[in-house]
Design a protein around this motif. Structure first.
Motif, PDB file in Angstrom:
ATOM      1  N   ASP A  82       0.823  -1.202   0.000  1.00  0.00           N
ATOM      2  CA  ASP A  82       0.000   0.000   0.000  1.00  0.00           C
ATOM      3  C   ASP A  82       0.865   1.264   0.000  1.00  0.00           C
ATOM      4  O   ASP A  82       1.899   1.310   0.670  1.00  0.00           O
ATOM      5  N   PRO A  83       0.440   2.295  -0.746  1.00  0.00           N
ATOM      6  CA  PRO A  83       1.264   3.518  -0.811  1.00  0.00           C
ATOM      7  C   PRO A  83       1.449   4.221   0.540  1.00  0.00           C
ATOM      8  O   PRO A  83       2.361   5.036   0.675  1.00  0.00           O
ATOM      9  N   SER A  84       0.620   3.932   1.523  1.00  0.00           N
ATOM     10  CA  SER A  84       0.869   4.527   2.830  1.00  0.00           C
ATOM     11  C   SER A  84       2.103   3.910   3.472  1.00  0.00           C
ATOM     12  O   SER A  84       2.742   4.534   4.317  1.00  0.00           O
ATOM     13  N   MET A  85       2.435   2.712   3.063  1.00  0.00           N
ATOM     14  CA  MET A  85       3.595   2.003   3.607  1.00  0.00           C
ATOM     15  C   MET A  85       4.774   2.029   2.649  1.00  0.00           C
ATOM     16  O   MET A  85       5.903   1.736   3.062  1.00  0.00           O
ATOM     17  N   GLN A 137       5.135  -9.869   4.360  1.00  0.00           N
ATOM     18  CA  GLN A 137       6.145 -10.666   5.052  1.00  0.00           C
ATOM     19  C   GLN A 137       5.668 -12.100   5.255  1.00  0.00           C
ATOM     20  O   GLN A 137       6.425 -13.057   5.078  1.00  0.00           O
ATOM     21  N   THR A 194      13.623  -4.687   3.979  1.00  0.00           N
ATOM     22  CA  THR A 194      13.111  -5.788   4.792  1.00  0.00           C
ATOM     23  C   THR A 194      12.602  -6.918   3.913  1.00  0.00           C
ATOM     24  O   THR A 194      12.809  -8.100   4.210  1.00  0.00           O
ATOM     25  N   MET A 195      11.943  -6.569   2.816  1.00  0.00           N
ATOM     26  CA  MET A 195      11.496  -7.614   1.885  1.00  0.00           C
ATOM     27  C   MET A 195      12.707  -8.340   1.308  1.00  0.00           C
ATOM     28  O   MET A 195      12.703  -9.560   1.128  1.00  0.00           O
ATOM     29  N   LEU A 227      13.050   1.257   3.466  1.00  0.00           N
ATOM     30  CA  LEU A 227      13.080   0.327   4.601  1.00  0.00           C
ATOM     31  C   LEU A 227      12.200  -0.888   4.318  1.00  0.00           C
ATOM     32  O   LEU A 227      12.594  -2.031   4.583  1.00  0.00           O
ATOM     33  N   ALA A 228      11.025  -0.651   3.768  1.00  0.00           N
ATOM     34  CA  ALA A 228      10.164  -1.785   3.396  1.00  0.00           C
ATOM     35  C   ALA A 228      10.871  -2.656   2.365  1.00  0.00           C
ATOM     36  O   ALA A 228      10.873  -3.884   2.465  1.00  0.00           O
ATOM     37  N   GLY A 266      -3.553  -1.427  -1.132  1.00  0.00           N
ATOM     38  CA  GLY A 266      -2.592  -2.498  -1.366  1.00  0.00           C
ATOM     39  C   GLY A 266      -2.336  -3.405  -0.185  1.00  0.00           C
ATOM     40  O   GLY A 266      -2.992  -3.324   0.855  1.00  0.00           O
ATOM     41  N   LEU A 267      -1.364  -4.285  -0.373  1.00  0.00           N
ATOM     42  CA  LEU A 267      -0.953  -5.204   0.685  1.00  0.00           C
ATOM     43  C   LEU A 267      -0.380  -4.428   1.859  1.00  0.00           C
ATOM     44  O   LEU A 267       0.254  -3.389   1.688  1.00  0.00           O
ATOM     45  N   THR A 268      -0.569  -4.933   3.057  1.00  0.00           N
ATOM     46  CA  THR A 268       0.176  -4.399   4.183  1.00  0.00           C
ATOM     47  C   THR A 268       1.538  -5.108   4.213  1.00  0.00           C
ATOM     48  O   THR A 268       1.710  -6.199   3.654  1.00  0.00           O
ATOM     49  N   THR A 269       2.482  -4.483   4.887  1.00  0.00           N
ATOM     50  CA  THR A 269       3.795  -5.127   4.995  1.00  0.00           C
ATOM     51  C   THR A 269       3.689  -6.434   5.786  1.00  0.00           C
ATOM     52  O   THR A 269       4.413  -7.389   5.507  1.00  0.00           O
ATOM     53  N   ARG A 270       2.788  -6.465   6.755  1.00  0.00           N
ATOM     54  CA  ARG A 270       2.612  -7.705   7.530  1.00  0.00           C
ATOM     55  C   ARG A 270       2.171  -8.842   6.635  1.00  0.00           C
ATOM     56  O   ARG A 270       2.686  -9.959   6.713  1.00  0.00           O
ATOM     57  N   GLU A 271       1.202  -8.547   5.748  1.00  0.00           N
ATOM     58  CA  GLU A 271       0.737  -9.573   4.810  1.00  0.00           C
ATOM     59  C   GLU A 271       1.857 -10.013   3.879  1.00  0.00           C
ATOM     60  O   GLU A 271       2.027 -11.196   3.591  1.00  0.00           O
TER      61      GLU A 271
END
Lengths: 323, 323, 323, 323, 323, 323
Positions: free
Chosen positions: F247-250, F268, F303-304, F299-300, F261-266
């Motif tokens: 998601d563009p917020s993340m 990961q 981490t990915m 950062l995202a 969009g996807l959350t980073t939690r999803e």
């Protein structure tokens, strides 16, 4: 003595952008005398291992707290009607010498406790919680339980050789010092890569209950908070809210962000479920405005502070002494 | 009555980021009683024709003013040793109704004047200067002179049909109302494209001396300020510093930026050369934090406020009444 | 031993955004062995009294230094053709304990000196210059002269009670320790409000020549730099460039900004006029990326570093030993 | 045919933030038919060797140009009263294939010339100027003179092996193609480190007059512009304004910033002194919004565009054909 | 009359950053004649009680709407194939006088209704919805139902003494004026601290259905939207989307952010489930670009506008008259 | 040959902000010789149709990767203990000529494959994946499977007339070239408005499995990833992670953001469930720092990249040759 029920400036009368900036638009007072709950800033980040900036946290949380109103829309709690609350200002902590700073913080919080108030503080980095715990534990004469919302366990042993005091070590020190009861500690939201696969071994061996974000996602706020009540019980408990427990998209202004974190909705739900605990103090830490975006993190911090205030106000009938 | 010489919190004792945010880190006081100079915020921008945001000016100028120290390194003036100065807070002006707001501002400044203090205010947009001038002129019973640092003359007649009160019209209204003496007005730094080639005809016909940026560049601060003294003379004078007089690279946070402006060095030099004028009030306006970059504009505003404070403090021996 | 003339990666062959980020796109080497000039980062800001962040300076100066090319368009100096220069990395300084950090910095610079190279470092806050001066002065066995570009004199005695080591005190300590010769110190660009009108009394009593920004504006770079040569003479000299000497509109990313500063054009002109001095080391300090805007401050810092490199490279024929 | 004197929307009637965004708030028209001067965007940056982003230049320059009014406060020129001017939109240039893009730009400008209008364009990177020069030179049947405000000479031969077309090469190509007369080229503001000490040898050998920033600082706008008139003479001339000629503190939003640049005040002065030249076209290039801060660069670009428009409007009496 | 099916500029032919900026890259037209749905901006924020800036909303929503394509990937609706849609520009509303502004908005929307088109507007603050509702209700001759996505109920009585018209009061006024049917109002996403625990008493007493965020989280989009259909029924309904219904991490650019909000995914799901309602107008309000981060809020607003457009286009077969 | 188990610099010994910036703080090495997994940057964005900037991706992902530690807190994988991993630098790709760039990328990756290492690259725009797939497929002599996390299918045919190579077309080209097996392609997170309702017809006809965000929301990570395993099977597979899947917020720093969009939690969770696939290469693309906010996207991305590294390290026992 009848305590004064201080009220915030009403945003329907005076615009939010007007007037001096205080926590929740409450009066700025000189001491905690006559207060049930003392809102206090601890502008110090000398324990930070990576990106400093939490020293600026209290000022920006004050600014954003001007968006808070008088009552909790969900629980109906109006904290200022049931407790005496005011802004006692910032502790005057110098940024140069770490050991002196820890003493200055402990003394400042001890003075608040001595006046019969419970501190609700805004850091500062997470090492500020250690001297706060020292002061409260000494005032109560017993170790405390701890509910910790955080991305990191903060129970490491040392950094950069042999530095025992950093924002990655406070809870190890607190357990060693006997001011926290490890069997009454719950850590929620822990995540992020680790220095070693068994990095949390020491913490678990002490009896700390670590709820990783994955377990949280599976079980949800209600179930986790039920367990929190079971673990913490009726004894005195401290609540520490590290803003990095929140996802960095919602709280980017912090020193050690970890993606995949709590949403603010989840966090609010959990804080409301603290209701019933005997909360003798609480804090919001690691809000680092130089890394914030549009005040978003400070707003999240201010709102968490308001949620903590609501549950603390509920418990005000119970004196700190009886805790 | 012996007046209190309030002193700022010393940044060599308490870090600048600690403590409540007030103008110059001075005490927050409830009224102007006992003050020579009252620092006051006017958080209102309802006269803005383009980009609003100056309503947030006082808060950010307070924050950045924490970087000011006690004495002027160039003139040697230590204002707090020769005048009683404190932060009287913000005027509580509502943002919805323009005519009411103008009344609220005039009343607030009138109260300061009635207590014998001179106002040094931070806006707010430039329309806030109109009610300030009304209050001071009434208190003194005579029209004032004006030294105006600005990119724009602000002597237009009306906007959007027939709106006579906007931040582009205050000095036309003030002349019409007889509270400014047009023969004692100097405008410095005027520039930017104009609505019509003869846009400043009315102003010049009234006798206003307009120093365009090009003339300023040619002649320099010393020569221009000598002329200012000649024009303003010994009578009471007001100094208004629109932050858009400064170049937008140094003061981007403003509603109507015009490139090619004054440097801060030039502005500081000119403000110091105000020394000797009978300054009965002053302001810094149009600092619009939502458009600022890193607090740069608010810092420039706070420093200009400090420079104004220094020259006002010099003049404190002369009572407002004798002005 | 024939020294290697390391060359930067050519931006006409490999785009500037590609490749590992090093100072000037030079090779990253493990030690200063074989170098004439060692580019080194000192990522530490534990002496900062207000806004920390200079710890991140080296990384961002490296990034922005990718915009530098091979030769000076005005002086014609191509430093890599006349001196052996490379990036020796950052000193590994821990951020928690101030006294240990000062030792780590001194040891790191001493190692560079021991290998016969002159350090050109990027801070870090201005306290980092103290251990650098210690190391160089010890290596040379004599006190040094100092050319200091700065908004602040940094010769205060102590902060926050009795802390003798902060970024406001390094040059007082250095004089007390006998590693700087106060008669061979020039400070240029000093400005900003002061704690007391006689704040610089001690410095002037030691013989330090302070050139305030107002005097600089009057006399200009050429005249000031002629005086610098007269004061510094032929002995070994260190050049310290505090980025806050530059105006905050051009270098906003710093901890203690003061408006009314040097332009980059003025600064570049002065650095080129250092030519002929016996420069045994130099630094650029107080670049604080968390407060920077679009890398502007880091770019200014990188360019000042390149200008310093050019004048240092000119002097390489003179060995450190002969200094 | 009587041409329409299009007028901008008046900001004293309709707020600047309202309405569709066009250059100078002029009408958007479908073609250049009936225009003297066609304002046109060239949103393409495929020639950029470092930081792309100038493709977004036209949109943001349009937005900021809403701050422009109808007349020049210094020269008194009201361009819309003496010339027919409108916004003809953007050329539809694809961002993928460089050679196709150059053709698309040339065709677009050729169409404007064919309708008897002179183009005043906003880039886009500096390579966009090459096809613009091709189109105008072909339309006039002769090589053009060039007044170039720039930090860089842009006369390199090739990049990244053998790429002859980048934003660092347009004027070398234009000279080789015979569309610029090298004896009638002046470059002003050149600075920044260079790939080699003799990097500008080729340019100087062709007869290009390079005014480095240091010479400009010494001699000032009036003297330099007098020389420009002598060199350019009465023949047709093109004016290209690379925004990086301006100091990065005033124009940070560009791909290859170089500190120590022109101030906007200096640039405005020079553009006004273009008066009297036979300007057959002009552009503002290298405004890169993704690197801009608060629209500051786009505002500078829009204002330079307005200054260019004023001098071009003066010359409208002379037909393109007679040029 | 056959209506023109206007099509957006295709981003696979002309890059998104090229060309004039209009809603959805549709043609800019002079009036709503011949349109089924008129996209219109209302750049006015004079009802804002805290942070103004929504006046800049239409421009930035237009910019970000360039990312929208032609069809809805989930519902398959291609709105431009089934309805005549274009950008009719902004209403020319002056920012100074509130009561005049409300009249200007009502007249502008009334003109659109009179031409047989339904308005889909972009504010502007939430007070803009009041005159829009007045115009539509008058055109239809009956009160409307309302689906409101919002963090706040906006049914307060007055602010700052006795100001009845602010962005916190529009729906109270609308009910009092009889243009909304309170039994057909649903508010979704309400949250945030409140002025008093019974703040929403009046609204509930009128029959408004308030779905707090906590209930929404429990029940989910499908169940809530089923209830919306039951409440709204077949009568004419207006949909107002306050961007602050979205979480501030996804929509930071708004005046009164409240954490713990809707995700964009949840909002999109709900808007698609509006299908089948008789939507006679809709808006997206409170997008305040000065507080936005990277255009994120304007992009969310543009996408919500596109989702609203899709469901409105579905309903175009039903004429406004039959509503 | 015993491979070196390179270890990252330990952040508990050297602060994260110190030292040269490499992927994961691993050593920078000259070639992939001796490595199992080569971390490599591909700083090129010449295939971008809208907002360029991904050319700066590798540098910022390196910077943010300094926040990664040594082991995965959830899976317990410590990649550096089971695989030889290092940073081989960036491919030197020129930004001007698209076809040459594609060749340069393919050759660079082919060299890595030839040395027996698997590439884990950071783009760059999504067109960079095409030459990477070419190189790996050639090295293995067979077509690959593909797991694609993305907002867009990237299987369009051409843009801007007849340009076959853009970041919207790589997977169509790869299928046409026979280097991807369309029956073994899964695309997850697809969303956003489309050019036409049947835009994905071609992709589906080839056998590509598209999981739209709506289906993902319904079914969740576990179920979707089980299907991924069924589709991909035991053959060699490539994993491409377009940061705009988040998601563009993340992850705001990308060229073509799509809300919802996807959350980073999803994300990961899904990446960890790749465990067991035969991953012969992977990438993270479309991180565009000029549009990023506070490094959040980088950062995202970092981490990915770490999550991908963990699952790739698990599979290292299987040689590339046997794949």
């Amino acid at each position: 003595m009848t305590k004064t029920r201080h009220q915030p400036i009403d945003a329907a009368l005076v615009p939010r952008f007007a007037g001096h900036s205080t926590f929740m638009r409450l009066p700025a007072v000189d001491s905690a005398a006559g207060l049930d709950i003392a809102l206090v800033g601890i502008p110090w980040d000398g324990g930070t291992t990576n990106r400093a900036g939490a020293r600026h946290g209290p000022r920006e949380v004050r600014n954003q707290s001007s968006l808070m109103r008088r009552a909790n829309h969900q629980t109906g709690i109006a904290p200022y009607d049931i407790a005496s609350v005011a802004d006692v200002g910032d502790l005057a902590v110098q940024p140069i010498d770490l050991m002196s700073a820890l003493r200055q913080i402990e003394e400042g919080i001890a003075a608040i406790c001595a006046q019969g108030a419970r501190p609700l503080s805004v850091g500062g980095d997470h090492l500020t919680t250690l001297p706060v715990l020292r002061a409260i534990s000494k005032a109560l004469g017993k170790p405390l339980g701890l509910v910790q919302f955080d991305a990191h366990s903060d129970t490491n042993d040392s950094y950069f050789g042999d530095n025992p005091y950093t924002h990655g070590t406070p809870f190890r020190r607190a357990i060693e010092e006997g001011i926290l009861d490890p069997a009454r500690i719950v850590q929620i939201g822990i995540r992020g890569s680790v220095y070693a696969a068994d990095e949390h071994r020491w913490a678990k061996d002490q009896g700390i209950r670590i709820v990783y974000i994955e377990e949280f996602s599976e079980r949800g706020p209600a179930e986790i908070m039920a367990e929190v009540h079971a673990i913490i019980g009726a004894g005195p408990a401290y609540v520490t809210f590290d803003i990095d427990s929140i996802d960095p998209s919602m709280a980017p202004g912090t020193g050690t962000p970890e993606i995949g974190g709590l949403t603010t909705r989840e966090a609010q739900t959990m804080l409301r479920l603290l209701s019933g605990l005997n909360i003798v103090g609480a804090d919001v830490v690691e809000v680092a405005p130089p890394f914030d975006l549009g005040g978003m993190t400070a707003l999240a911090g201010a709102t968490m502070m308001f949620e903590l205030l609501c549950v603390m106000a509920e418990g005000v009938g119970q004196s700190v002494a009886s805790a």
